[in-house]
Design a protein around this motif. Structure first.
Motif, PDB file in Angstrom:
ATOM      1  N   THR A  42      -6.856   4.932  -5.767  1.00  0.00           N
ATOM      2  CA  THR A  42      -7.795   4.939  -4.647  1.00  0.00           C
ATOM      3  C   THR A  42      -7.444   6.134  -3.766  1.00  0.00           C
ATOM      4  OG1 THR A  42      -8.785   3.604  -2.887  1.00  0.00           O
ATOM      5  CG2 THR A  42      -6.411   3.362  -3.228  1.00  0.00           C
ATOM      6  N   MET A  47      -7.167   2.012   0.938  1.00  0.00           N
ATOM      7  CA  MET A  47      -6.176   1.063   0.395  1.00  0.00           C
ATOM      8  C   MET A  47      -6.228  -0.265   1.144  1.00  0.00           C
ATOM      9  SD  MET A  47      -2.599   2.950  -0.460  1.00  0.00           S
ATOM     10  CE  MET A  47      -2.525   4.581  -1.167  1.00  0.00           C
ATOM     11  N   ALA A  99       0.880  -1.174   0.000  1.00  0.00           N
ATOM     12  CA  ALA A  99       0.000   0.000   0.000  1.00  0.00           C
ATOM     13  C   ALA A  99       0.913   1.217   0.000  1.00  0.00           C
ATOM     14  CB  ALA A  99      -0.910   0.002   1.233  1.00  0.00           C
ATOM     15  N   SER A 126      -5.642   8.400  -0.935  1.00  0.00           N
ATOM     16  CA  SER A 126      -4.301   8.473  -0.350  1.00  0.00           C
ATOM     17  C   SER A 126      -4.354   8.166   1.147  1.00  0.00           C
ATOM     18  CB  SER A 126      -3.719   9.874  -0.571  1.00  0.00           C
ATOM     19  OG  SER A 126      -2.502  10.042   0.137  1.00  0.00           O
ATOM     20  N   LYS A 127      -3.251   7.695   1.670  1.00  0.00           N
ATOM     21  CA  LYS A 127      -3.104   7.614   3.119  1.00  0.00           C
ATOM     22  C   LYS A 127      -3.284   9.026   3.700  1.00  0.00           C
ATOM     23  CE  LYS A 127       0.529   4.232   2.294  1.00  0.00           C
ATOM     24  NZ  LYS A 127       1.968   3.918   2.434  1.00  0.00           N
ATOM     25  N   ARG A 153      -1.812  -1.668  -3.941  1.00  0.00           N
ATOM     26  CA  ARG A 153      -2.650  -0.501  -4.131  1.00  0.00           C
ATOM     27  C   ARG A 153      -1.766   0.749  -4.146  1.00  0.00           C
ATOM     28  NH1 ARG A 153      -5.743  -3.806  -5.081  1.00  0.00           N
ATOM     29  NH2 ARG A 153      -8.003  -3.889  -4.779  1.00  0.00           N
ATOM     30  N   CYS A 154      -2.113   1.677  -5.044  1.00  0.00           N
ATOM     31  CA  CYS A 154      -1.360   2.912  -5.208  1.00  0.00           C
ATOM     32  C   CYS A 154      -2.284   4.115  -5.017  1.00  0.00           C
ATOM     33  CB  CYS A 154      -0.723   2.956  -6.595  1.00  0.00           C
ATOM     34  SG  CYS A 154       0.431   1.612  -6.916  1.00  0.00           S
ATOM     35  N   GLU A 185      -9.552  -2.239   0.647  1.00  0.00           N
ATOM     36  CA  GLU A 185      -9.608  -2.917  -0.650  1.00  0.00           C
ATOM     37  C   GLU A 185      -8.715  -4.154  -0.664  1.00  0.00           C
ATOM     38  OE1 GLU A 185      -8.814  -0.170  -3.804  1.00  0.00           O
ATOM     39  OE2 GLU A 185     -10.538   1.094  -3.333  1.00  0.00           O
TER      40      GLU A 185
END
Length: 234
Positions: A138, A146, A108, A140-141, A133-134, A149
């Motif tokens: 999706t 992320m 992630a 952002s942190k 996951r990027c 999913e």
């Protein structure tokens, strides 16, 4: 505590890419005739998606300006800048060992899909991770999406997942998703920032991870996934 799924941050956790990120961000600002942010500020936003990072570095920017800056940053990071971005010592060996032990492994990251896929090919780790996951596909942190999913894709309960990262964004994302977190102290954010978020621990080297997990013990429910990466368009 036993885990089935280990989710790794990339930059600052598995790959030592800080110098290239900071240099590429500085060059991108300069390309647009702007004063580059101080290196400490550029370093501090590593881990966020590019859009979110630029919002912090250039709060008054308009959407079109951020898009221009993102394009220049990607040009420098992926094409023009040749600053080495090695994996941290023993990182490849550790994730390979954990994969062989039956753990589900995922990434992630705040990187773009194009950037992560390039790094996975460069390091030869593209077959080790079961899903990725990027930030450009999706939220952002520190948004939990992320992780949510990844949990859904790999059929894992939140209580059986561990997030491993070097920034408070990683640990906040884990907390928001109801997932346990483990910090690493050799990356971007200082250990005291990580410990303030109460992770299960804070490793000084990625090589310590198998022992921390219990002498490399297999998870209770070994993975039946073959290791194919999620395929997503750049």
């Amino acid at each position: 505590m036993k885990f089935d799924l280990l989710v790794f941050d990339w930059d600052g956790t598995l790959m030592d890419s800080e110098a290239r990120i900071v240099a590429s961000m500085s060059a991108a600002f300069a390309d647009l005739g702007l004063q580059p942010p101080p290196p400490a500020q550029a370093r501090d936003v590593i881990g966020l998606g590019l859009e979110q990072a630029i919002r912090r570095l250039w709060p008054e920017s308009a959407p079109t300006q951020r898009l221009d800056l993102i394009q220049r940053y990607r040009h420098h990071f992926l094409e023009a800048n040749d600053t080495p971005t090695p994996l941290f010592e023993q990182a490849a060996e550790v994730v390979t060992e954990l994969h062989a032990a039956g753990y589900l492994l995922a990434v992630a990251t705040g990187k773009s899909r194009r950037g992560l896929d390039s790094a996975l090919r460069q390091t030869g780790l593209d077959a080790v991770f079961h899903a990725t996951r990027c930030a450009d596909e999706t939220f952002s942190k520190p948004h939990p999406q992320m992780l949510l999913e990844l949990l859904d894709e790999l059929g894992t309960d939140a209580g059986r997942c561990l997030m491993i990262g070097d920034t408070e964004y990683d640990l906040q994302m884990a907390r928001n998703a109801g997932v346990a977190a483990l910090g690493v102290s050799y990356g971007v954010h200082a250990p005291e920032r990580l410990l303030a978020l109460e992770p299960l621990g804070c490793l000084s080297a990625i090589a310590e991870l198998p022992q921390w997990l219990g002498q490399g013990a297999r998870p209770e429910h070994p993975s039946s996934v073959t290791g194919a990466l999620e395929v997503a368009s750049a």
